[in-house]
Write a protein that holds these residues in place. Structure first.
Motif, short mmCIF file in Angstrom:
data_model
loop_
_atom_site.label_atom_id
_atom_site.label_comp_id
_atom_site.label_asym_id
_atom_site.label_seq_id
_atom_site.Cartn_x
_atom_site.Cartn_y
_atom_site.Cartn_z
N ASP A 20 0.95 -1.47 0.09
CA ASP A 20 0.03 0.19 -0.23
C ASP A 20 1.00 1.25 0.14
OD1 ASP A 20 -2.46 -1.18 2.11
OD2 ASP A 20 -2.39 -1.30 0.16
N GLY A 21 0.51 2.20 -0.60
CA GLY A 21 1.18 3.72 -0.52
C GLY A 21 2.43 3.68 -1.09
N GLU A 22 3.15 4.72 -1.11
CA GLU A 22 4.28 5.29 -1.47
C GLU A 22 5.42 4.48 -0.34
OE1 GLU A 22 7.85 6.55 -2.69
OE2 GLU A 22 5.82 7.37 -3.62
N ALA A 23 6.14 3.71 -1.15
CA ALA A 23 7.09 2.82 -0.25
C ALA A 23 7.81 3.87 0.86
CB ALA A 23 8.43 2.03 -1.02
N ARG A 24 8.33 4.96 0.45
CA ARG A 24 9.11 5.70 1.16
C ARG A 24 8.08 6.32 2.74
NH1 ARG A 24 11.15 10.41 -2.57
NH2 ARG A 24 9.30 9.67 -3.45
N VAL A 25 7.06 6.55 2.46
CA VAL A 25 5.85 6.87 3.62
C VAL A 25 5.77 5.73 4.15
CG1 VAL A 25 3.50 7.56 3.86
CG2 VAL A 25 4.79 8.74 2.12
N THR A 26 5.50 4.55 3.76
CA THR A 26 5.53 3.27 4.65
C THR A 26 6.65 3.13 5.41
OG1 THR A 26 3.97 2.41 2.93
CG2 THR A 26 5.26 0.63 4.54
N ALA A 27 7.70 3.15 4.86
CA ALA A 27 8.96 2.93 5.57
C ALA A 27 9.14 3.98 6.72
CB ALA A 27 10.26 3.12 4.75
N THR A 28 8.77 5.39 6.50
CA THR A 28 8.81 6.25 7.45
C THR A 28 7.95 6.17 8.30
OG1 THR A 28 9.60 7.81 5.64
CG2 THR A 28 9.00 8.80 8.12
N LEU A 29 6.76 5.72 8.29
CA LEU A 29 5.94 5.51 9.45
C LEU A 29 6.30 4.29 9.92
CD1 LEU A 29 2.51 6.49 7.36
CD2 LEU A 29 3.58 7.90 9.33
N ALA A 30 6.87 3.28 9.61
CA ALA A 30 7.22 2.19 10.25
C ALA A 30 8.05 2.45 11.27
CB ALA A 30 7.87 1.15 9.30
N ARG A 31 8.78 3.59 11.47
CA ARG A 31 9.45 4.01 12.37
C ARG A 31 8.66 4.26 13.81
NH1 ARG A 31 13.24 4.27 15.79
NH2 ARG A 31 14.37 6.17 16.09
N LEU A 32 7.50 4.38 13.54
CA LEU A 32 6.49 4.75 14.62
C LEU A 32 6.47 3.40 15.60
CD1 LEU A 32 4.02 6.96 13.14
CD2 LEU A 32 5.72 7.63 14.81
N ALA A 33 6.88 2.25 15.16
CA ALA A 33 6.56 0.88 15.77
C ALA A 33 7.65 1.17 16.94
CB ALA A 33 6.87 -0.33 14.97
N VAL A 34 8.65 1.72 16.92
CA VAL A 34 9.45 1.69 18.17
C VAL A 34 8.92 2.38 19.46
CG1 VAL A 34 11.55 1.52 16.65
CG2 VAL A 34 10.93 3.88 17.72
N LEU A 35 7.85 3.23 19.51
CA LEU A 35 7.32 4.01 20.30
C LEU A 35 6.81 2.99 21.69
CD1 LEU A 35 4.91 6.46 18.39
CD2 LEU A 35 7.41 6.65 19.51
N GLY A 36 6.35 1.70 21.31
CA GLY A 36 6.11 0.95 22.32
C GLY A 36 7.11 0.53 23.19
N ASP A 37 8.18 0.40 22.58
CA ASP A 37 9.44 -0.28 23.52
C ASP A 37 10.54 1.19 23.76
OD1 ASP A 37 8.80 -2.67 23.36
OD2 ASP A 37 9.60 -2.79 21.18
N THR A 38 9.77 2.54 23.79
CA THR A 38 10.67 3.60 23.72
C THR A 38 10.17 4.34 25.15
OG1 THR A 38 11.15 3.72 21.52
CG2 THR A 38 11.62 5.69 22.81
N PRO A 39 10.97 5.05 26.02
CA PRO A 39 10.52 5.70 26.78
C PRO A 39 9.68 6.92 26.80
CG PRO A 39 12.74 5.23 27.64
CD PRO A 39 12.52 4.58 25.85
N VAL A 40 8.79 7.33 27.18
CA VAL A 40 8.01 8.21 26.66
C VAL A 40 8.78 9.76 26.61
CG1 VAL A 40 6.00 9.75 27.20
CG2 VAL A 40 5.82 7.57 27.87
N HIS A 41 9.82 10.18 27.27
CA HIS A 41 10.53 11.14 27.23
C HIS A 41 11.19 11.20 25.68
CE1 HIS A 41 13.39 8.56 28.93
NE2 HIS A 41 14.46 9.35 28.56
N GLU A 42 11.57 10.15 25.23
CA GLU A 42 12.06 10.16 23.84
C GLU A 42 11.16 10.12 22.74
OE1 GLU A 42 14.89 6.65 23.79
OE2 GLU A 42 15.62 7.29 25.64
N HIS A 43 9.67 9.74 22.92
CA HIS A 43 8.90 9.89 21.72
C HIS A 43 8.95 11.13 21.01
CE1 HIS A 43 5.81 6.83 23.64
NE2 HIS A 43 7.17 6.47 23.51
N VAL A 44 9.17 12.50 21.59
CA VAL A 44 9.31 13.51 20.74
C VAL A 44 10.45 13.55 19.75
CG1 VAL A 44 9.67 16.03 20.74
CG2 VAL A 44 8.29 15.13 22.37
#
Length: 73
Positions: A20-44
């Motif tokens: 689905d969609g533009e490969a670069r957008v998909t790859a960029t959005l996939a970076r959000l997957a780390v939020l569950g394992d990242t301390p909240v203060h690093e989310h920004v």
């Protein structure tokens, strides 16, 4: 922890697939997957990285010749 409708390790956003969609957008959005394992203060920093990637992709759209619309159905 993966929950329906939430981004997490290995969970596609909003039912998206790899095709689905533009490969670069998909790859960029996939970076959000780390939020569950990242301390909240690093989310920004993650959000800023993703925003920068999306802005760069959007800016590069101007470099691609526009479709004539004849191929769209």
């Amino acid at each position: 922890m993966d929950r329906p409708g939430m981004l997490g390790q290995g969970t596609p956003a909003a039912g998206a697939t790899a095709d689905d969609g533009e490969a670069r957008v998909t790859a960029t959005l996939a970076r959000l997957a780390v939020l569950g394992d990242t301390p909240v203060h690093e989310h920004v920093a993650v959000f800023e990285e993703v925003l920068g990637g999306l802005e760069a992709t959007l800016a590069s759209v101007e470099d691609v010749p526009a479709a004539t619309g004849q191929d769209r159905r």
